[in-house]
Design a protein around this motif. Sequence first.
Motif, PDB file in Angstrom:
ATOM      1  N   UNK A   6       0.847  -1.294  -0.060  1.00  0.00           N
ATOM      2  CA  UNK A   6      -0.038   0.148   0.156  1.00  0.00           C
ATOM      3  C   UNK A   6       0.908   1.330  -0.085  1.00  0.00           C
ATOM      4  N   UNK A   7       1.738   1.229   0.767  1.00  0.00           N
ATOM      5  CA  UNK A   7       2.634   2.560   0.749  1.00  0.00           C
ATOM      6  C   UNK A   7       3.950   2.347   0.008  1.00  0.00           C
ATOM      7  N   UNK A   8       4.068   1.278  -0.927  1.00  0.00           N
ATOM      8  CA  UNK A   8       4.780   1.507  -2.184  1.00  0.00           C
ATOM      9  C   UNK A   8       6.412   1.184  -1.912  1.00  0.00           C
ATOM     10  N   UNK A   9       6.602   0.551  -0.798  1.00  0.00           N
ATOM     11  CA  UNK A   9       7.991   0.284  -0.440  1.00  0.00           C
ATOM     12  C   UNK A   9       8.088  -0.273   0.854  1.00  0.00           C
ATOM     13  N   UNK A  10       9.474  -0.975   1.228  1.00  0.00           N
ATOM     14  CA  UNK A  10       9.605  -1.432   2.555  1.00  0.00           C
ATOM     15  C   UNK A  10       9.675  -0.669   3.515  1.00  0.00           C
ATOM     16  N   UNK A  11       9.103  -1.312   4.624  1.00  0.00           N
ATOM     17  CA  UNK A  11       8.987  -0.538   6.023  1.00  0.00           C
ATOM     18  C   UNK A  11      10.017  -1.051   7.112  1.00  0.00           C
TER      19      UNK A  11
END
Length: 296
Positions: A42-47
Amino acid sequence: MDPRRVLVFRTVARAGSLSAAARELGWTQPAVSQQLQRLEHEVGGPLVLRSTRGVTLTDAGRLLLGRADALAGELHMAGEELAALAQLRGGRVRLVSYPSAVATIVPEALRLFRAGHPAVDVSLAEAEPPEAATAVREGTADLALVFAYDGAPADDGALTWLPLTREPVELVLPPDHPAASRSRLSLASLADDTWIAGCPRCSQHLVERCREAGFEPRVTHATDDYVAVQALVAAGLGVTMLPQSALTAFRHPEVVVRSSRTLGSRHVGLAYRPGAEQVPATAALMEQLIRTTARR
């Protein structure tokens, strides 16, 4: 962005690993991993960066964690408001307090609070002011009973400060100290003594007061345990400054206490997230702490 997944991410970040988060949530590790992966999509990248030793937050993860903490705090307050719809029938308050208040103010306040509101669950943890304030900011505590010397704590904009009381700081001397029998005592007269320091904030206050009196204190011992500090003084190993509440909590029979206006004072108060005072259970405990402190 699914707020439930944000809270799962917060649990992973705070727990330090997927397996620890799974245990805390009562889920399986694959279920936690799946929710985290969907949030990352959803956020478009690794957290987080995964390894055998746990997880490490990425820049995006650190940014989101701050928002996740705020979300958790707001949801907790909403839960408390709903749990206490009528006359505090339920609810929970998480209090964090500095050590000498745990031994003086807090027991009486909690006793009276439980008598008046038996259905409200109150938990207590002990922490020094910086750690207590951090717990409130991160949403793991509702109220922090904290102190600062010679004024209110620095305002970071995230928490509200409610002053409760101000207590004097006292000189504590060995019984055979030459100054122990003096009715009036100047701090400058102790310039050649060995000093015993307390917690970081107490130590800083001690040094600042001594410098104002014209000398640099020779600190040879340090402990944040006010019982141990007094034991060291009683043994003749140095002199110290202690706030009144520490001497109320425990007074060594072989120390001499002297007052002096030059020693300053300690300001005691509550720190909480804005809006917490509108949660019935939290507001009720705040009121009880105010009343208990006023009677001391």
